[in-house]
Design an enzyme around this catalytic site. Structure first.
Site, PDB file in Angstrom:
ATOM      1  N   ASP A 108       0.920  -1.309  -0.038  1.00 45.85           N
ATOM      2  CA  ASP A 108      -0.098  -0.150  -0.198  1.00 45.85           C
ATOM      3  C   ASP A 108       0.839   1.277   0.271  1.00 45.85           C
ATOM      4  O   ASP A 108       2.003   1.327   0.258  1.00 45.85           O
ATOM      5  CB  ASP A 108      -1.017   0.473   1.191  1.00 45.85           C
ATOM      6  CG  ASP A 108      -1.625  -0.832   1.324  1.00 45.85           C
ATOM      7  OD1 ASP A 108      -1.787  -1.407   0.209  1.00 45.85           O
ATOM      8  OD2 ASP A 108      -2.290  -1.876   2.681  1.00 45.85           O
TER       9      ASP A 108
HETATM   10  N1  URA Z   1      -1.137  -5.725   4.182  1.00 49.37           N
HETATM   11  C1  URA Z   1      -1.561  -4.977   3.758  1.00 49.37           C
HETATM   12  O1  URA Z   1      -2.878  -4.512   4.404  1.00 49.37           O
HETATM   13  N2  URA Z   1      -0.903  -3.900   3.263  1.00 49.37           N
HETATM   14  C2  URA Z   1       0.386  -3.544   1.887  1.00 49.37           C
HETATM   15  O2  URA Z   1       0.891  -2.794   1.609  1.00 49.37           O
HETATM   16  C3  URA Z   1       0.348  -5.059   2.575  1.00 49.37           C
HETATM   17  C4  URA Z   1       0.340  -6.406   3.037  1.00 49.37           C
END
Ligand code: URA
Length: 239
Positions: free
Chosen positions: A105
């Protein structure tokens, strides 16, 4: 790696477009095995020594980079109005076709593998292979053994299959190490949300059995060694 045309090979290394490389060769700026190259369509072997404008070039079929992703950067090759992890690759390591193998993310930090090897990326991301990814999550609430058990049992997420069992280790009241064997959208945040907890910060610290290099500052990247690439593919994860 078989013999390739000089302009094609150098373009793949990110030296410039084929047109620019032809121009460089015409001006005498490219030396192959000690001799000035006279033509851009010269066929060269994978172990040839190539020097461009006085700088030796390491010929490699593919590139594999470990990046320490900062927040505010998207895991993509192109972003509309946001910088991407590929934008952060320094010019000397840039080459055509680089992309992140897997997504973090925008607000997640840590290990992103950037490559131009589609088959390798497919392999390490394939649900069949279950390459573990290790994260450190900081939560807004208190972690309990109940959360550990829920993660181990496989959390059911809305509109998805039940998650695969995930290993959660409590590091302190608000911090956990989580090992995932799959990669669904916002998976860790949604798993904690299902347990009534909000993720304040998330950091990927390892892929397979390879930890993120602690010497890499946020936004920096470096090439992986062949041994490190093998560790990425290791299903047993960090020891
Ligand atoms: N899980 C998440 O919620 N975000 C990420 O960036 C990676 C794994």
């Amino acid at each position: 790696m078989k013999e390739e045309r000089l302009d094609k090979l150098l373009a793949a290394q990110g030296i410039g477009s084929r047109k620019e490389i032809k121009e460089l060769v015409r001006k005498g700026g490219v030396v192959v095995n000690g001799c000035m190259a006279k033509s851009a369509d010269l066929k060269i072997a994978p172990d040839a020594e190539v020097v461009v404008q006085g700088k030796p070039i390491l010929l490699k079929k593919h590139l594999y980079l470990m990046m320490n992703k900062p927040t505010g950067v998207v895991s993509a090759s192109r972003g509309d109005d946001c910088p991407t992890v590929v934008d952060l690759v320094p010019p000397e390591l840039k080459r055509r076709g680089l992309f992140p193998a897997g997504r973090l993310d925008k607000d997640t930090t840590g290990f992103v593998l950037i490559t131009d090897d589609g088959a390798f990326a497919h392999d390490i991301l394939s649900p069949k292979h279950h390459i573990p990814k290790t994260y450190i999550a900081t939560l807004d609430g208190i972690l309990t053994e109940k959360v550990v058990e829920a993660f181990a049992g496989g959390i059911p997420l809305k509109n998805e299959d039940r998650c695969l069992p995930a290993q959660l280790t409590i590091l302190d009241d608000h911090t956990a190490k989580v090992v995932l064997h799959e990669g669904m959208y916002h998976q860790i945040k949604r798993m904690f949300a299902a347990c009534g907890l909000h993720v304040d910060a998330l950091h990927r610290m390892a892929m397979g059995a390879l930890p993120l290099d602690e010497n890499l500052a946020e936004g920096q990247c470096r090439e992986l060694t062949p041994q490190e690439l093998e560790l990425v593919q290791n299903r047993d994860g960090l020891k």
